[in-house]
Design an enzyme around this catalytic site. Sequence first.
Site, PDB file in Angstrom:
ATOM      1  CG  ASN A   1      -1.736   1.245   1.361  1.00  0.00           C
ATOM      2  OD1 ASN A   1      -1.908   1.978   0.392  1.00  0.00           O
ATOM      3  ND2 ASN A   1      -2.239   1.516   2.561  1.00  0.00           N
ATOM      4  CD1 TRP A   2       3.399   0.990  -3.071  1.00  0.00           C
ATOM      5  CD2 TRP A   2       3.620   2.408  -4.796  1.00  0.00           C
ATOM      6  NE1 TRP A   2       4.156   0.367  -4.037  1.00  0.00           N
ATOM      7  CE2 TRP A   2       4.308   1.212  -5.108  1.00  0.00           C
ATOM      8  CE3 TRP A   2       3.617   3.432  -5.733  1.00  0.00           C
ATOM      9  CZ2 TRP A   2       4.984   1.029  -6.313  1.00  0.00           C
ATOM     10  CZ3 TRP A   2       4.285   3.254  -6.938  1.00  0.00           C
ATOM     11  CH2 TRP A   2       4.964   2.070  -7.214  1.00  0.00           C
ATOM     12  CE  LYS A   3       0.421   3.518   4.832  1.00  0.00           C
ATOM     13  NZ  LYS A   3       0.009   3.592   6.216  1.00  0.00           N
TER      14      LYS A   3
ATOM     15  CG  HIS B   1      -5.892   1.775   5.000  1.00  0.00           C
ATOM     16  ND1 HIS B   1      -5.449   2.707   5.920  1.00  0.00           N
ATOM     17  CD2 HIS B   1      -4.858   0.923   4.801  1.00  0.00           C
ATOM     18  CE1 HIS B   1      -4.194   2.426   6.242  1.00  0.00           C
ATOM     19  NE2 HIS B   1      -3.817   1.338   5.586  1.00  0.00           N
TER      20      HIS B   1
ATOM     21  CD  GLU C   1      -3.686  -2.766   7.192  1.00  0.00           C
ATOM     22  OE1 GLU C   1      -2.598  -3.058   6.695  1.00  0.00           O
ATOM     23  OE2 GLU C   1      -4.229  -1.664   7.032  1.00  0.00           O
TER      24      GLU C   1
ATOM     25  N   GLY D   1       1.857   2.228  10.565  1.00  0.00           N
ATOM     26  CA  GLY D   1       2.738   3.389  10.411  1.00  0.00           C
ATOM     27  C   GLY D   1       3.384   3.844  11.706  1.00  0.00           C
TER      28      GLY D   1
ATOM     29  CB  SER E   1       4.849  -1.712  11.862  1.00  0.00           C
ATOM     30  OG  SER E   1       4.331  -0.408  12.073  1.00  0.00           O
TER      31      SER E   1
HETATM   32  C1  PEP Z   1      -0.910   0.008   5.701  1.00  0.00           C
HETATM   33  O1  PEP Z   1      -0.844   1.110   5.178  1.00  0.00           O
HETATM   34  O2  PEP Z   1      -1.851  -0.744   5.447  1.00  0.00           O
HETATM   35  C2  PEP Z   1       0.156  -0.401   6.616  1.00  0.00           C
HETATM   36  C3  PEP Z   1       0.084  -1.561   7.195  1.00  0.00           C
HETATM   37  O3  PEP Z   1       1.166   0.506   6.810  1.00  0.00           O
HETATM   38  P1  PEP Z   1       2.567   0.218   7.547  1.00  0.00           P
HETATM   39  O4  PEP Z   1       3.089  -1.075   7.000  1.00  0.00           O
HETATM   40  O5  PEP Z   1       3.423   1.375   7.170  1.00  0.00           O
HETATM   41  O6  PEP Z   1       2.290   0.112   8.999  1.00  0.00           O
END
Ligand code: PEP
Length: 271
Positions: free
Chosen positions: A28-30, A113, A185, A191, A231
Amino acid sequence: MSSAPSVMLFERIDFMKKDIRRAVIAGNWKMNKTRPEAETLITDLKPLAENAGCEVVICVPFTNLETAVRLTAGTNIKVGAQNCHFAKSGAYTGEISADMLKEVGVEYVVLGHSERRQYFGETDETVNKRTKAALEAGLKPIVCVGELLWERESGITEEVISRQIKLDFAGISADELMNCIIAYEPVWAIGTGKTATADQAEEVCAFIRNVLAGLYGTDVAEKITIQYGGSMNAGNAAELLSKTNVDGGLIGGASLKAPDFATIINAATNG
Ligand code: PEP
């Protein structure tokens, strides 16, 4: 009078057959990467991912979708978007429909999300509508669920997760569910650099499978891909992905560096 129990009371099933499920590693590049940066990242990733033993997906910003579809054509890397609207078309300024994504060549779409829920007013009801629209357009939704830190600390994680699953998938048939992925998640791990332990991830992913078994039956629940996200990185992926009910990952930060993302892909291949 005592209040209703906060956790679902049912006999838990131990789902042991990890091999029957498709492992999916999705980045997920956001809101990251300009077009030239996207080209570089995809070009670097292609050779690193070509022998992947799992499905590899990159969920890129809308502005990079065409680039990603073009650069990944003929490779094993699939392209996803990070949201879609539930209407087919109309006066929804700033939104993108599922049909529009399909037309560009997108296969997957991340829905619900926690950043959408937290900053853009996304609710289980709108996640449900978006999921139905995505399925109708022939996209594969990656539907995110997860508890907030205070919810975990209050001991209501299971209550929160089971409510999200029931509402997000309300009215969705077993056949349609087979085209969905669920990403667990925990919001406190996204993040933040704070990963759920492998046991915590396994515990909730197994719980989700049990909730699905209650809604759709054991056979269906056993086949659904459930990812962990929060993460996940090159250092912790192998342990998380080795867990029986963790079938892949939704990866934010670590998907922005090709070597790190490739390490996670390899961990899923071996996990
Ligand atoms: C996400 O954006 O779904 C995510 C899990 O981010 P990160 O890996 O940076 O925690």
